[in-house]
Design an enzyme around this catalytic site. Structure first.
Site, PDB file in Angstrom:
ATOM      1  CE1 TYR A 257      17.890  27.208  45.660  1.00  0.00           C
ATOM      2  CE2 TYR A 257      16.628  29.054  44.807  1.00  0.00           C
ATOM      3  CZ  TYR A 257      16.693  27.752  45.255  1.00  0.00           C
ATOM      4  OH  TYR A 257      15.556  27.001  45.300  1.00  0.00           O
ATOM      5  CG  HIS A 306      20.208  24.823  41.169  1.00  0.00           C
ATOM      6  ND1 HIS A 306      20.010  25.707  42.188  1.00  0.00           N
ATOM      7  CD2 HIS A 306      19.472  23.728  41.458  1.00  0.00           C
ATOM      8  CE1 HIS A 306      19.184  25.163  43.072  1.00  0.00           C
ATOM      9  NE2 HIS A 306      18.841  23.962  42.647  1.00  0.00           N
TER      10      HIS A 306
END
Ligand code: C5P
Length: 330
Positions: A257, A306
């Site tokens: 995410y 990430h």
């Protein structure tokens, strides 16, 4: 003569950027090699509100196909009572981001909006609006930058997590209109600062309700602040639907995410007319430190969950297309 040469090379760069944009690349390696050919850096002259009218406005429809294909104004960056019901796909994706929880999302949101405002914000885009925003990341490349006054000259100054100002004002400024956080990175706020919570899980919504009232939630996956000093009328909640849109559309699902920094940037791209970005990326010596501490990240990008590399590439592309201005430190 010199000016003409300069103008010509600038025009060539702009022309190259727009032509290259038509060859939008769909994979990381393609995007990466595409960006390597672009000079995304821009002038770091101080921002002046008077100049705003002459700048390219983000919300104005322009022909850049790469940007327009992604930029979606129909998804609100903020959660409100009106958009709080999530689609099944958003709900399940969001639930899988972090540890499984048993809380009933509907109940949690109902309680949340009894404490914080449930109305929409910043849906005021108009041709004559010129909201300038500084998005201030926490990179050590701010040290010695002297960016403080440029940062403070923006209408909105959006900071993240625990980043301190005291003692760093010359480089980071001293105004904060918004502070973005999640429970694990929370910090007390001044009365006039808006708290923008990024909920990575339902428990984060329970936490903010609790932190502004009873103080009963003291732990998520780690101990968190039970109570927070913040004006509850100024609390904003990042919309999980927008979070998924950023992940799907802007990052093309790279990483688990998006990082807080990238989510904050996307928030600004959607609510501001001019976006100035500071404190992102490595310092000159190649380290990835916070500007106020020597933290654990050294010599390599703090990607974690990430897609840090991909996020930086998208940012460089946005800068090249003049949708934001990247101040990379001095
Ligand atoms: O480290 P922290 O999550 O508090 O930083 C906020 C954001 O600032 C990150 O998500 C990242 O986008 C940016 N940052 C950076 N380089 C660093 C530290 C932070 O780009 N060295």
């Amino acid at each position: 003569m010199v000016d003409l040469k300069h103008l010509k090379s600038k025009l060539l760069i702009v022309l190259f950027c727009s032509c290259a944009a038509t060859l939008v690349l769909f994979s990381y390696s393609n995007l990466s090699s595409y960006l390597l050919q672009l000079d995304y850096r821009q002038s770091d002259k101080p921002v002046s509100k008077a100049l705003c009218a002459f700048r390219q406005c983000i919300s104005v429809e322009d022909e850049d196909p790469w940007f327009m294909k992604r930029f979606n104004t129909s998804i609100s960056p903020l959660l409100s009572q009106e958009n709080a019901i999530l689609s099944k796909s958003t709900y399940y994706w969001w639930q899988r981001l972090q540890t499984k929880q048993n809380a009933n999302y509907g109940d949690v949101v109902r309680k949340l909006f009894q404490v914080v405002p449930g109305k929409g914000h910043y849906n005021d885009s108009a041709p004559n609006r010129c909201r300038t925003c500084a998005v201030v990341g926490n990179s050590g490349n701010l040290n010695g930058s002297d960016y403080g006054s440029i940062i403070d000259s923006n209408d909105f100054v959006i900071r993240m997590n625990k980043a301190p100002l005291l003692g760093y004002e010359k480089d980071v400024g001293n105004r904060t209109t918004h502070r973005v956080m999640h429970p694990e990175s929370a910090t007390n706020l001044q009365k006039d600062t808006s708290l923008l919570l990024i909920p990575f899980k339902t428990l984060d919504l329970e936490w903010i309700t609790s932190a502004l009232t009873t103080g009963t939630v003291k732990r998520t996956w780690m101990p968190v602040m039970a109570k927070i000093n913040a004006d509850k009328n100024k609390v904003l909640i990042y919309n999980p639907t927008f979070l998924k849109y950023v992940h799907d559309v802007w990052l093309e699902r790279h990483g688990k995410y998006p990082s807080s920094g990238f989510l904050t940037l996307m928030f600004a791209i959607h609510i501001c007319d001019e976006v100035n970005v500071f404190g992102f990326g490595a310092s000159k010596d190649g380290t990835w430190q916070h500007y106020w501490e020597k933290n654990k990240f050294r010599k390599s990008e703090p990607t974690g969950l990430h897609a840090g590399d991909y996020e930086s590439l998208v940012m460089k592309l946005l800068a090249c297309k003049r949708k934001m201005k990247l101040f990379e430190g001095r």
